[in-house]
Design a protein around this motif. Structure first.
Motif, PDB file in Angstrom:
ATOM      1  N   GLU A 237     -19.851   8.610  48.042  1.00  0.00           N
ATOM      2  CA  GLU A 237     -19.888   7.141  48.121  1.00  0.00           C
ATOM      3  C   GLU A 237     -18.803   6.498  47.271  1.00  0.00           C
ATOM      4  O   GLU A 237     -18.103   5.586  47.718  1.00  0.00           O
ATOM      5  CB  GLU A 237     -21.265   6.646  47.690  1.00  0.00           C
ATOM      6  N   ASP A 238     -18.650   6.947  46.034  1.00  0.00           N
ATOM      7  CA  ASP A 238     -17.650   6.366  45.141  1.00  0.00           C
ATOM      8  C   ASP A 238     -16.330   7.105  45.330  1.00  0.00           C
ATOM      9  O   ASP A 238     -16.014   8.064  44.621  1.00  0.00           O
ATOM     10  CB  ASP A 238     -18.114   6.462  43.690  1.00  0.00           C
ATOM     11  N   THR A 239     -15.546   6.673  46.307  1.00  0.00           N
ATOM     12  CA  THR A 239     -14.315   7.385  46.633  1.00  0.00           C
ATOM     13  C   THR A 239     -13.263   7.279  45.529  1.00  0.00           C
ATOM     14  O   THR A 239     -12.336   8.086  45.481  1.00  0.00           O
ATOM     15  CB  THR A 239     -13.722   6.842  47.945  1.00  0.00           C
ATOM     16  N   SER A 240     -13.419   6.311  44.636  1.00  0.00           N
ATOM     17  CA  SER A 240     -12.405   6.131  43.596  1.00  0.00           C
ATOM     18  C   SER A 240     -12.361   7.297  42.623  1.00  0.00           C
ATOM     19  O   SER A 240     -11.353   7.507  41.942  1.00  0.00           O
ATOM     20  CB  SER A 240     -12.664   4.833  42.819  1.00  0.00           C
ATOM     21  N   ARG A 241     -13.441   8.080  42.551  1.00  0.00           N
ATOM     22  CA  ARG A 241     -13.447   9.213  41.625  1.00  0.00           C
ATOM     23  C   ARG A 241     -13.026  10.528  42.310  1.00  0.00           C
ATOM     24  O   ARG A 241     -13.050  11.582  41.692  1.00  0.00           O
ATOM     25  CB  ARG A 241     -14.823   9.368  40.972  1.00  0.00           C
ATOM     26  N   VAL A 242     -12.647  10.462  43.591  1.00  0.00           N
ATOM     27  CA  VAL A 242     -12.271  11.672  44.335  1.00  0.00           C
ATOM     28  C   VAL A 242     -10.756  11.797  44.402  1.00  0.00           C
ATOM     29  O   VAL A 242     -10.046  10.846  44.752  1.00  0.00           O
ATOM     30  CB  VAL A 242     -12.854  11.648  45.765  1.00  0.00           C
TER      31      VAL A 242
END
Length: 421
Positions: A237-242
């Motif tokens: 869900e939190d793509t910013s950490r991928v």
């Protein structure tokens, strides 16, 4: 002369990657060792995962045209815009991952991309959780960053399949509070494909630990079953950490070109680029342009290459299964099948691989070489060997004949391998 072992990080990196010999000298990687051993014995080399077939002619032509067009000097540090745009388009077309070209960074292969990402994002003294077995560059990069590696096994199920130990995953993440969770999907050497639900689970664990998720997706196009590859950046869900890392080498039979990429939010991409620019700065200008043309043009080569790999797997895997008592994995993706000989021998995979090289002229990669000594994975794969079906049709055919001969021999002499120990 100063003591070379006290000079910088090299010895610690080599030791973490399992390259230190008993006498303190540094050896080759397991891939180099097995390639050399096969050459010494005249055995068929089913070890290193290097394609035995060539890239498409149109890719060679597009790269040659780029050379004639003058793309022969330094490329921009981020990579040529043509490649960045092509990677962004390919990710959305093939996997539904929406990417802005500003979020893409060219790297000299996925190994550099992974190393630069780990150096950029891992605080000194922090932990990385990775799944095991693993590619041997992981511990070296983590050591260079001053971090520690903690692993979760992907274990054989006894039926030719594999599954991560999710209970241990939860326990390890809770215990070490990682700064990075490193995921290789499709996985080398098992071919295990993480599902969207599993990746979402990893994402939730990363969010709870405030960790990055770094994904190694070099086998993304080489799925051999109906299960689709799902990028962590799509499932989490939190793509910013991928941070996504991949390359063209495996999909396009161009491992020597070192065309890789990192995909991350623009701010994170800039941080990774700040490290990468002092590793290679840039490389492969004409190859970047040639590969951009292929990624953009929708060549049918990917499908052809996947079908060719599946056909070669259908030659090698049934031959492996003629060995009575061995458990042979069903390749779901990638280049490899894993063969567990534990019911047949007390030999470990290193001794067994050497025995089979000498007596049956076939060389693979001992799977424990891709594990931490003493870990649950190291024990589970103690007598397992990885064989590559990405080699040439001739080499795969020859390797299959050698394994058929082994199976025939063991049917007549079922104690042969055990007695050899």
């Amino acid at each position: 002369m100063p003591d070379i072992r006290r000079a910088g990080l090299w010895h610690a990196m080599a030791e973490s990657a399992g390259l230190t010999n008993a006498d303190g000298t540094i050896g080759e990687t397991i891939y180099g060792q097995m390639t050399k051993r096969a050459a010494q014995l005249g055995a068929v080399n089913l070890g290193q995962g290097a394609p035995g077939t060539e890239p498409p002619a149109e890719l060679i032509d597009a790269t040659t045209e780029a050379m004639h067009a003058g793309f022969n000097q330094y490329a921009p540090g981020q990579g040529f815009p043509q490649l960045l745009e092509a990677v962004a388009a390919q990710r959305e077309r093939d996997f539904g991952q929406r990417v802005d070209p500003a979020e893409v960074l060219y790297t000299a292969g996925a190994t550099e991309g992974l190393t630069a990402a780990i150096l950029a994002l891992l605080p000194r003294g922090a932990a990385v959780v990775a799944f095991e077995p693993f590619y041997d560059s992981y511990p070296a990069a983590i050591t260079a960053a001053g971090g520690s590696l903690h692993t979760v096994p992907i274990l054989p199920d006894g039926r030719g399949g594999f599954a991560p130990d999710w209970d241990l995953f939860d326990a390890v993440v809770a215990e070490v509070g990682p700064a990075i969770i490193l995921v290789n999907t499709p996985h080398n050497p098992t071919g295990y494909i993480f599902s969207a639900d599993e990746l979402a689970r990893i994402g939730r664990a990363a969010e709870a630990a405030d960790a990055w998720v770094v994904s190694d997706e070099v086998y993304e196009q080489l799925v051999l079953t109906d299960q689709a590859h799902v990028p962590p950046a799509v499932a989490i869900e939190d793509t910013s950490r991928v941070v996504t890392v991949s390359s063209a080498g495996k999909s396009w039979n161009t491992t020597g070109w070192k065309i890789g990429w990192v995909i991350a939010s623009a701010e994170v991409r800039e941080a990774v680029q700040a490290v990468k620019q002092f590793l290679t700065f840039t490389a492969g200008g004409p190859m970047q342009i040639g590969m951009a043309a292929m990624l953009t043009g929708g060549s049918g080569f990917i499908e052809e290459n996947r079908a060719s790999l599946a056909a070669r797997a259908e030659v090698l895997v049934p031959a492996c299964r003629t060995v009575p008592g061995a458990i042979v994995s069903t390749p779901r993706a990638g280049y490899f099948t894993v063969m567990d000989f534990s019911a047949l021998t007390d030999l470990d995979a290193f001794a067994l691989n050497d025995l089979l090289a000498r007596e049956f002229s076939v060389v693979g990669i001992p799977v424990p070489a891709l594990c931490r000594p003493g870990s649950p994975a190291h024990s589970a794969y103690r007598s397992s060997i990885r064989y590559s079906f990405c080699k040439s049709v001739a080499d795969v055919d020859k390797g299959a004949q050698m394994l058929l001969a082994l199976g025939s021999h063991l049917k007549q002499h079922p104690e042969a391998l055990r007695a050899s120990g």
